[in-house]
Design a protein around this motif. Sequence first.
Motif, PDB file in Angstrom:
ATOM      1  N   GLY A 367     -86.398 -56.357  14.396  1.00  0.00           N
ATOM      2  CA  GLY A 367     -85.917 -55.912  13.096  1.00  0.00           C
ATOM      3  C   GLY A 367     -85.324 -57.013  12.244  1.00  0.00           C
ATOM      4  O   GLY A 367     -85.187 -56.849  11.025  1.00  0.00           O
ATOM      5  N   MET A 368     -84.953 -58.147  12.856  1.00  0.00           N
ATOM      6  CA  MET A 368     -84.484 -59.272  12.054  1.00  0.00           C
ATOM      7  C   MET A 368     -85.611 -59.750  11.142  1.00  0.00           C
ATOM      8  O   MET A 368     -86.791 -59.657  11.497  1.00  0.00           O
ATOM      9  N   VAL A 369     -85.239 -60.278   9.998  1.00  0.00           N
ATOM     10  CA  VAL A 369     -86.241 -60.746   9.045  1.00  0.00           C
ATOM     11  C   VAL A 369     -87.149 -61.808   9.669  1.00  0.00           C
ATOM     12  O   VAL A 369     -88.376 -61.773   9.494  1.00  0.00           O
ATOM     13  N   ILE A 370     -86.562 -62.748  10.427  1.00  0.00           N
ATOM     14  CA  ILE A 370     -87.401 -63.796  11.022  1.00  0.00           C
ATOM     15  C   ILE A 370     -88.305 -63.248  12.122  1.00  0.00           C
ATOM     16  O   ILE A 370     -89.268 -63.906  12.516  1.00  0.00           O
ATOM     17  N   GLU A 371     -88.015 -62.042  12.598  1.00  0.00           N
ATOM     18  CA  GLU A 371     -88.861 -61.418  13.615  1.00  0.00           C
ATOM     19  C   GLU A 371     -89.942 -60.561  12.976  1.00  0.00           C
ATOM     20  O   GLU A 371     -90.972 -60.296  13.600  1.00  0.00           O
ATOM     21  N   GLN A 372     -89.739 -60.152  11.722  1.00  0.00           N
ATOM     22  CA  GLN A 372     -90.640 -59.217  11.063  1.00  0.00           C
ATOM     23  C   GLN A 372     -91.596 -59.875  10.072  1.00  0.00           C
ATOM     24  O   GLN A 372     -92.732 -59.446   9.930  1.00  0.00           O
ATOM     25  N   GLU A 373     -91.145 -60.898   9.374  1.00  0.00           N
ATOM     26  CA  GLU A 373     -91.921 -61.435   8.261  1.00  0.00           C
ATOM     27  C   GLU A 373     -92.625 -62.735   8.635  1.00  0.00           C
ATOM     28  O   GLU A 373     -92.106 -63.533   9.419  1.00  0.00           O
ATOM     29  N   GLY A 387     -88.508 -53.517  29.908  1.00  0.00           N
ATOM     30  CA  GLY A 387     -89.680 -52.876  30.492  1.00  0.00           C
ATOM     31  C   GLY A 387     -90.923 -53.127  29.666  1.00  0.00           C
ATOM     32  O   GLY A 387     -90.851 -53.510  28.493  1.00  0.00           O
ATOM     33  N   VAL A 388     -92.087 -52.887  30.262  1.00  0.00           N
ATOM     34  CA  VAL A 388     -93.354 -53.159  29.584  1.00  0.00           C
ATOM     35  C   VAL A 388     -93.511 -52.287  28.347  1.00  0.00           C
ATOM     36  O   VAL A 388     -93.997 -52.752  27.302  1.00  0.00           O
ATOM     37  N   ASP A 389     -93.094 -51.026  28.429  1.00  0.00           N
ATOM     38  CA  ASP A 389     -93.198 -50.160  27.258  1.00  0.00           C
ATOM     39  C   ASP A 389     -92.404 -50.737  26.082  1.00  0.00           C
ATOM     40  O   ASP A 389     -92.865 -50.713  24.937  1.00  0.00           O
ATOM     41  N   GLN A 390     -91.218 -51.250  26.362  1.00  0.00           N
ATOM     42  CA  GLN A 390     -90.417 -51.858  25.312  1.00  0.00           C
ATOM     43  C   GLN A 390     -91.107 -53.102  24.764  1.00  0.00           C
ATOM     44  O   GLN A 390     -91.111 -53.340  23.548  1.00  0.00           O
ATOM     45  N   ALA A 391     -91.706 -53.896  25.638  1.00  0.00           N
ATOM     46  CA  ALA A 391     -92.402 -55.111  25.200  1.00  0.00           C
ATOM     47  C   ALA A 391     -93.545 -54.770  24.253  1.00  0.00           C
ATOM     48  O   ALA A 391     -93.733 -55.436  23.220  1.00  0.00           O
ATOM     49  N   VAL A 392     -94.322 -53.741  24.587  1.00  0.00           N
ATOM     50  CA  VAL A 392     -95.429 -53.328  23.723  1.00  0.00           C
ATOM     51  C   VAL A 392     -94.898 -52.819  22.388  1.00  0.00           C
ATOM     52  O   VAL A 392     -95.458 -53.117  21.319  1.00  0.00           O
ATOM     53  N   THR A 393     -93.800 -52.071  22.431  1.00  0.00           N
ATOM     54  CA  THR A 393     -93.191 -51.564  21.198  1.00  0.00           C
ATOM     55  C   THR A 393     -92.749 -52.713  20.297  1.00  0.00           C
ATOM     56  O   THR A 393     -92.971 -52.692  19.080  1.00  0.00           O
ATOM     57  N   ILE A 394     -92.132 -53.727  20.891  1.00  0.00           N
ATOM     58  CA  ILE A 394     -91.699 -54.890  20.099  1.00  0.00           C
ATOM     59  C   ILE A 394     -92.913 -55.623  19.530  1.00  0.00           C
ATOM     60  O   ILE A 394     -92.950 -55.978  18.347  1.00  0.00           O
ATOM     61  N   ALA A 395     -93.914 -55.848  20.374  1.00  0.00           N
ATOM     62  CA  ALA A 395     -95.105 -56.574  19.921  1.00  0.00           C
ATOM     63  C   ALA A 395     -95.779 -55.864  18.758  1.00  0.00           C
ATOM     64  O   ALA A 395     -96.261 -56.514  17.811  1.00  0.00           O
ATOM     65  N   ASP A 396     -95.827 -54.535  18.804  1.00  0.00           N
ATOM     66  CA  ASP A 396     -96.484 -53.755  17.757  1.00  0.00           C
ATOM     67  C   ASP A 396     -95.539 -53.368  16.625  1.00  0.00           C
ATOM     68  O   ASP A 396     -95.946 -52.654  15.705  1.00  0.00           O
ATOM     69  N   GLY A 397     -94.315 -53.858  16.668  1.00  0.00           N
ATOM     70  CA  GLY A 397     -93.290 -53.377  15.762  1.00  0.00           C
ATOM     71  C   GLY A 397     -93.186 -54.091  14.435  1.00  0.00           C
ATOM     72  O   GLY A 397     -92.107 -54.115  13.830  1.00  0.00           O
ATOM     73  N   THR A 398     -94.269 -54.711  13.976  1.00  0.00           N
ATOM     74  CA  THR A 398     -94.291 -55.331  12.645  1.00  0.00           C
ATOM     75  C   THR A 398     -95.422 -54.687  11.846  1.00  0.00           C
ATOM     76  O   THR A 398     -96.258 -53.967  12.403  1.00  0.00           O
ATOM     77  N   PRO A 399     -95.497 -54.956  10.540  1.00  0.00           N
ATOM     78  CA  PRO A 399     -96.602 -54.400   9.742  1.00  0.00           C
ATOM     79  C   PRO A 399     -97.950 -55.033  10.056  1.00  0.00           C
ATOM     80  O   PRO A 399     -98.971 -54.566   9.551  1.00  0.00           O
ATOM     81  N   TYR A 400     -97.945 -56.087  10.874  1.00  0.00           N
ATOM     82  CA  TYR A 400     -99.161 -56.863  11.114  1.00  0.00           C
ATOM     83  C   TYR A 400     -99.809 -56.530  12.458  1.00  0.00           C
ATOM     84  O   TYR A 400     -99.200 -55.934  13.336  1.00  0.00           O
ATOM     85  N   GLY A 401    -101.055 -56.990  12.602  1.00  0.00           N
ATOM     86  CA  GLY A 401    -101.759 -56.830  13.866  1.00  0.00           C
ATOM     87  C   GLY A 401    -102.961 -57.756  13.910  1.00  0.00           C
ATOM     88  O   GLY A 401    -104.096 -57.308  14.078  1.00  0.00           O
ATOM     89  N   LEU A 402    -102.710 -59.047  13.769  1.00  0.00           N
ATOM     90  CA  LEU A 402    -103.820 -59.988  13.681  1.00  0.00           C
ATOM     91  C   LEU A 402    -104.209 -60.574  15.029  1.00  0.00           C
ATOM     92  O   LEU A 402    -105.382 -60.620  15.384  1.00  0.00           O
ATOM     93  N   ALA A 403    -103.243 -61.077  15.780  1.00  0.00           N
ATOM     94  CA  ALA A 403    -103.557 -61.752  17.036  1.00  0.00           C
ATOM     95  C   ALA A 403    -102.452 -61.470  18.039  1.00  0.00           C
ATOM     96  O   ALA A 403    -101.536 -60.689  17.793  1.00  0.00           O
ATOM     97  N   GLY A 404    -102.549 -62.115  19.187  1.00  0.00           N
ATOM     98  CA  GLY A 404    -101.537 -61.951  20.216  1.00  0.00           C
ATOM     99  C   GLY A 404    -101.971 -62.638  21.488  1.00  0.00           C
ATOM    100  O   GLY A 404    -103.082 -63.170  21.594  1.00  0.00           O
ATOM    101  N   ALA A 405    -101.075 -62.638  22.456  1.00  0.00           N
ATOM    102  CA  ALA A 405    -101.374 -63.194  23.773  1.00  0.00           C
ATOM    103  C   ALA A 405    -100.593 -62.395  24.802  1.00  0.00           C
ATOM    104  O   ALA A 405     -99.482 -61.928  24.526  1.00  0.00           O
ATOM    105  N   VAL A 406    -101.182 -62.225  25.964  1.00  0.00           N
ATOM    106  CA  VAL A 406    -100.491 -61.595  27.088  1.00  0.00           C
ATOM    107  C   VAL A 406    -100.696 -62.467  28.319  1.00  0.00           C
ATOM    108  O   VAL A 406    -101.819 -62.885  28.624  1.00  0.00           O
ATOM    109  N   TRP A 407     -99.592 -62.748  28.988  1.00  0.00           N
ATOM    110  CA  TRP A 407     -99.611 -63.487  30.246  1.00  0.00           C
ATOM    111  C   TRP A 407     -99.133 -62.562  31.349  1.00  0.00           C
ATOM    112  O   TRP A 407     -98.065 -61.959  31.249  1.00  0.00           O
ATOM    113  N   GLY A 408     -99.928 -62.447  32.413  1.00  0.00           N
ATOM    114  CA  GLY A 408     -99.564 -61.585  33.535  1.00  0.00           C
ATOM    115  C   GLY A 408     -99.771 -62.293  34.862  1.00  0.00           C
ATOM    116  O   GLY A 408    -100.390 -63.366  34.931  1.00  0.00           O
TER     117      GLY A 408
END
Length: 467
Positions: A367-373, A387-408
């Motif tokens: 929710g911080m500006v530097i995290e959102q914009e 938890g993983v559910d929280q991680a996915v929520t944070i990752a998807d929690g901006t207006p954007y959806g261009l790229a990403g990375a997951v390390w497991g």
Amino acid sequence: MRQLYINGTWTASVSGEGIDVVNPATEEIIDRVPAGAPGDVDAAASAARAAFRSWSGTAAEERGKLLATASDLLRQRADDIARVIATDMGAPYGFALKVQTLLPATVMAGYAHLAESHPRERRVGNSLVLKEPVGVVGAITPWNYPLHQIVCKVAPALAAGCTVVLKPSEVAPLAAYALAEIFHEIGLPPGVFNLVSGAGPVVGEAIASHPAVDMVSFTGSTLAGRRVAALASESVKKVALELGGKSANLVLPGADLAAAVKVGVANAFVNSGQTCSALSRMIVHRDDYDQAVRLAVEAARKYTVGDPFDEGTRLGPLVSARQRDRVVRYINRGQEEGARLVTGGTETVHERGFYVEPTVFAGVEPGMVIEQEEIFGPVLSIIPFIGVDQAVTIADGTPYGLAGAVWGETEQAAIAVARRLRTGQVSINGGAFNPQAPFGGYKQSGIGRELGEEGLEEYFETKALQL
């Protein structure tokens, strides 16, 4: 001052005005390009319309051969073009050569092949379904990848049989001129490719609203993309938009933390952070968080900031004073919001040039500006999760959806989480960028795809013949 390229001829703008091109490393004026006017767009669109029927009727093999020849010339001139790009937008020379120049040559070659091999018709029951070129394409491109983004639009459009009116960014336009010279030399028919330089609110808007333009393909900010789409909607044009991003590098428990942080930092800072798909948010499990921050700081401090032609430089300047000031404002905002600046900041790096230090924030909350914009500079935010559910929520929690990375811990574990993300492409355990795969975003990151077969499909209309 340079000229516009319209209907196979270099010609002066009707405006008679120009725009200075500035070297962001030295702040010196290095060139001047025309400030195009709506009248120039009208001339270019008319030329493209007149050339369309002949070009669309040209054999696909012939179009492919011309693109292949253009790709070969790009490779032959790669050193000179890379130096131009390093000078007018500040990318380190090695990066300007490998990514800003040779990658577009590879993309061009790929579309030379697809021009000939991609199927244009299929039978469906008693119907013959045809793929036909959409018509005149208006291509509006940004400054951060000034050749690559042009080739990602122009190459598939030409391969499909479309004609093009290009408006490159006035901030870093010189690579576009190098490409226009190549197209002229290989004998691309007059009117098939046209270049009109100038400001977005003038030339870009004239292209988006011109009645002779059938499709607009735009890459840039989400704000500008909305304007382009609104203008295009008035004449119901087809629109492709590749817009902003705030992509997440999600590091799951058990993953190779050192590799995830090293690669993530590199991706966040590539092209001085001026990359729409940059992994500008690192999301790390709480148990690994402190170590991840330490590793990120160590990695960031290895990024030497300096002259693009210095072999030791890993981060060049930002493209302009305006862009530098924008990034500085975001760094200040992050500190005001309570994020912890662990390296970098706003100190002056060099007496001249639009430089910003590689910067890392810890203690960043969703929710911080530097995290959102989208900051579009070398600024990384590190965010903890439980938890993983929280991680996915944070990752998807901006207006954007261009790229990403997951390390497991395993590829399967990373893929399972990647499938849940609402984003256009995801790197799995450091998987490399693939120029043959589609590129584009969900949500406010855009509409449509570039690269590969999907990128070619954007430039077709579909017709069904009932037999």
